[in-house]
Scaffold this motif. Sequence first.
Motif, PDB file in Angstrom:
ATOM      1  N   LYS A   1      -7.016  -4.764   0.042  1.00 35.31           N
ATOM      2  CA  LYS A   1      -6.555  -3.925  -1.055  1.00 35.31           C
ATOM      3  C   LYS A   1      -7.015  -2.486  -0.869  1.00 35.31           C
TER       4      LYS A   1
ATOM      5  N   THR B   1      -3.652   2.787  -4.046  1.00 33.64           N
ATOM      6  CA  THR B   1      -2.349   3.379  -3.750  1.00 33.64           C
ATOM      7  C   THR B   1      -2.189   4.721  -4.466  1.00 33.64           C
TER       8      THR B   1
ATOM      9  N   ILE C   1       0.805  -1.227   0.000  1.00 31.86           N
ATOM     10  CA  ILE C   1       0.000   0.000   0.000  1.00 31.86           C
ATOM     11  C   ILE C   1       0.837   1.276   0.000  1.00 31.86           C
TER      12      ILE C   1
END
Length: 318
Positions: free
Chosen positions: A264, A267, A211
């Motif tokens: 998830k 990013t 991340i």
Amino acid sequence: MKIPDLLERAIEEEIQGVKITELKEIAQELSNRYMNEKRSGQTLLSKEKEALAYLGIRMPATFCAVTTALKHTLSVVQNCNIETVLDIGAGTGAAVWAINEQIDTAKITCLEREEAMRKVGQLLMKNSEELSKVEWIDADITKTEDIKGADLIVSSYMINELKQGERKKVIQKLLNLESKIILIVEPGTPEGFKNIKEIQKIALESGAYIIAPCTHQQPCKLPEDDWCHTTVRVERSKIQKILKSGDAPYEDEKFSYIAISKEKFETAQSRILRHPIIETGKITLKLCKNGNIEQKVITKKEKEVFKQCKKKKCGDSI
């Protein structure tokens, strides 16, 4: 960036009982030891006076590095609720002080194998109402299996101290613990980044997500002779200036880091890999953009972007 006033006063109080000349000699010896000895899992710091010298020469930089890495990470996981923290290889607790500045937690646990570091770390935290409740555990991550996970697991400047054969096992052990985020900070050197790349590889193979600082979910494309690092300017205290025999009001700490999650997150699209080159009418950036390494020139014609880039530095997202 500077350490909290409360921590600075606590460090000064702990150091008061030792002659500065003696502490300065120990600090120099420690610096030489860390720079010259190969990382093979040996104890580099075990005596109380060595731990006190460490407070002056390394704790502020570690605090600032973790603070910066955590800020970048939290900017990605804004809605992630963190109530519990586990600091592995906690040393004198620099990472915990950094976390406490940014996150309101319910429980923090420090794992540290060296008695001298634990003792000094506990003494420092007695000065803080929140941190006086931190639990310290005498344990070596390479040997113990009885570890409970936490929402945030942090390790700062620890992986590089392990034997080569232990690193992969420890990284996998951390990934196997229950957690929301794992944050690992290492020296901003080619060797330190080599460890980060290894951690990235193992994490991706385990099905975890990167991340920060990465902008992708694939192996790093930087060539072997290059490395990704972030820089933070550390304001030196009076004690630091004395122990390091320098009058400069600051020092620049280079570090590499990686933040991992089993969930998830979106990013950053681009991250600056080197200090921007600012020239008349243009700014040149070296970027990691969606996994690709790019060179980009921003001109004054791109008014808003140009204005933003003038304030950016190595490690920032854009």
